[in-house]
Design an enzyme around this catalytic site. Structure first.
Site, mmCIF file in Angstrom:
data_model
loop_
_atom_site.group_PDB
_atom_site.id
_atom_site.type_symbol
_atom_site.label_atom_id
_atom_site.label_comp_id
_atom_site.label_asym_id
_atom_site.label_seq_id
_atom_site.Cartn_x
_atom_site.Cartn_y
_atom_site.Cartn_z
ATOM 1 C CB VAL A 96 68.700 67.725 12.502
ATOM 2 C CG1 VAL A 96 67.774 68.786 11.940
ATOM 3 C CG2 VAL A 96 68.001 66.359 12.498
ATOM 4 N N GLY A 102 64.260 71.074 15.641
ATOM 5 C CA GLY A 102 63.061 71.352 16.421
ATOM 6 C C GLY A 102 61.773 71.254 15.627
ATOM 7 C CG ASP A 130 78.446 53.788 20.988
ATOM 8 O OD1 ASP A 130 78.193 53.285 22.098
ATOM 9 O OD2 ASP A 130 78.893 53.139 20.033
ATOM 10 C CE1 TYR A 140 69.586 58.426 18.909
ATOM 11 C CE2 TYR A 140 71.409 59.270 20.223
ATOM 12 C CZ TYR A 140 70.828 59.023 18.990
ATOM 13 O OH TYR A 140 71.485 59.380 17.841
HETATM 14 C C1 LIG Z 1 69.603 65.500 18.411
HETATM 15 C C2 LIG Z 1 69.005 66.022 17.095
HETATM 16 C C3 LIG Z 1 69.277 64.978 16.011
HETATM 17 C C4 LIG Z 1 67.489 66.228 17.277
HETATM 18 O O1 LIG Z 1 66.942 66.632 16.034
HETATM 19 P P1 LIG Z 1 65.657 67.614 15.956
HETATM 20 O O2 LIG Z 1 65.165 67.573 14.545
HETATM 21 O O3 LIG Z 1 65.990 68.954 16.512
HETATM 22 O O4 LIG Z 1 64.639 66.882 16.953
HETATM 23 P P2 LIG Z 1 63.063 66.739 16.771
HETATM 24 O O5 LIG Z 1 62.471 68.077 16.445
HETATM 25 O O6 LIG Z 1 62.801 65.628 15.790
HETATM 26 O O7 LIG Z 1 62.626 66.238 18.197
HETATM 27 C C5 LIG Z 1 61.898 65.041 18.344
HETATM 28 C C6 LIG Z 1 61.509 64.887 19.786
HETATM 29 O O8 LIG Z 1 62.709 64.756 20.577
HETATM 30 C C7 LIG Z 1 62.685 65.707 21.632
HETATM 31 N N1 LIG Z 1 64.057 66.113 21.878
HETATM 32 C C8 LIG Z 1 64.878 66.788 21.035
HETATM 33 N N2 LIG Z 1 66.111 66.918 21.613
HETATM 34 C C9 LIG Z 1 66.013 66.329 22.838
HETATM 35 C C10 LIG Z 1 66.927 66.131 23.908
HETATM 36 N N3 LIG Z 1 68.193 66.540 23.832
HETATM 37 N N4 LIG Z 1 66.507 65.484 25.014
HETATM 38 C C11 LIG Z 1 65.226 65.031 25.120
HETATM 39 N N5 LIG Z 1 64.318 65.184 24.134
HETATM 40 C C12 LIG Z 1 64.710 65.806 23.010
HETATM 41 C C13 LIG Z 1 61.814 66.832 21.119
HETATM 42 O O9 LIG Z 1 61.269 67.558 22.194
HETATM 43 C C14 LIG Z 1 60.748 66.066 20.363
HETATM 44 O O10 LIG Z 1 59.818 65.539 21.280
HETATM 45 P P3 LIG Z 1 58.279 65.194 20.873
HETATM 46 O O11 LIG Z 1 58.332 64.345 19.619
HETATM 47 O O12 LIG Z 1 57.775 64.429 22.061
HETATM 48 O O13 LIG Z 1 57.631 66.499 20.627
HETATM 49 C C15 LIG Z 1 69.593 67.401 16.691
HETATM 50 O O14 LIG Z 1 69.409 68.313 17.729
HETATM 51 C C16 LIG Z 1 71.083 67.367 16.326
HETATM 52 O O15 LIG Z 1 71.450 67.185 15.167
HETATM 53 N N6 LIG Z 1 71.973 67.607 17.322
HETATM 54 C C17 LIG Z 1 73.413 67.659 17.087
HETATM 55 C C18 LIG Z 1 73.960 66.293 16.814
HETATM 56 C C19 LIG Z 1 73.589 65.249 17.852
HETATM 57 O O16 LIG Z 1 73.575 65.492 19.053
HETATM 58 N N7 LIG Z 1 73.305 64.024 17.370
HETATM 59 C C20 LIG Z 1 72.912 62.913 18.225
HETATM 60 C C21 LIG Z 1 73.672 61.694 17.818
HETATM 61 S S1 LIG Z 1 75.137 61.418 18.766
#
Ligand SMILES: CC(C)(COP(=O)(O)OP(=O)(O)OC[C@H]1O[C@@H](n2cnc3c(N)ncnc32)[C@H](O)[C@@H]1OP(=O)(O)O)[C@@H](O)C(=O)NCCC(=O)NCCS
Length: 165
Positions: A96, A102, A130, A140
């Site tokens: 994202v 968030g 992964d 996840y």
């Molecule tokens: C991980 C990522 C995709 C999350 O996207 P985001 O849009 O910020 O997340 P959201 O706002 O949709 O969060 C959804 C839920 O997940 C939770 N959440 C977000 N990150 C979290 C984490 N690291 N650990 C636990 N929960 C998490 C949020 O609290 C939210 O909970 P809720 O629905 O119960 O309120 C984003 O932070 C990202 O792009 N990170 C960098 C790339 C990455 O790590 N990708 C993962 C694939 S390897």
């Protein structure tokens, strides 16, 4: 300020990939430099969230995969046929843009991926990922994914548990 609803669509030439900034350089570079080739070769499908059909707010990829039966938790494995591998769909990447984090978009992209995998006519037991680090693995697990006992950064969610797809 309220945002326009996101359009979720297959990546196409109208999407602006160069400015995407998730804070993870490998995930940004993949979108900039690699994904169109992977799509062309049919080794990945890429789905994109965008407010205007141009700026990429988030993306994920899907491809066919398999899990080794012997690597699944014993409680899962004993309910499956005794084939060495179990069919799965891999979400290879999920990211994202910083400007959209968030706000539920990552969760919405994950739900969209689960829905697509669960609705497919080609059977798969689970969506697998992964995770690139412990923070991603925690994201996840928060969504119900189960870690492989001996590789905790590989996680899966049985598609039979996906509701309302
Ligand atoms: C991980 C990522 C995709 C999350 O996207 P985001 O849009 O910020 O997340 P959201 O706002 O949709 O969060 C959804 C839920 O997940 C939770 N959440 C977000 N990150 C979290 C984490 N690291 N650990 C636990 N929960 C998490 C949020 O609290 C939210 O909970 P809720 O629905 O119960 O309120 C984003 O932070 C990202 O792009 N990170 C960098 C790339 C990455 O790590 N990708 C993962 C694939 S390897």
């Amino acid at each position: 300020m309220s945002r326009a609803p996101f359009q979720l669509a297959l990546l196409d030439a109208a999407h602006e990939r160069k400015t995407f900034n998730s804070g993870s350089e490998p995930l940004d570079r993949y979108l900039r430099e690699q994904v169109t080739q992977d799509v062309r070769r049919r080794v990945a499908a890429c789905f994109v969230a965008s407010e205007d059909g141009t700026r990429v707010a988030g993306y994920y990829t899907l491809a066919s995969a398999s899990l080794l039966l012997a690597e699944l938790p014993a409680s899962t494995g004993k309910k499956l046929p005794r084939y060495p591998t179990v069919p799965a769909v891999r979400m290879g990447r999920l990211a994202v843009d910083k400007g959209f984090k968030g706000q539920g978009l990552g969760g919405a992209l994950l739900a969209d991926a689960l829905g697509r995998a669960a609705r497919s006519e080609v059977a798969a037991y689970a969506l697998m990922v992964d995770a690139k680090d412990d923070t991603a693995a925690s994201f996840y697990r928060h969504h119900g994914f189960i870690a492989l006992p001996d590789s905790p950064r590989t996680l899966f969610l049985p598609l039979a548990t996906v509701q309302g797809v």
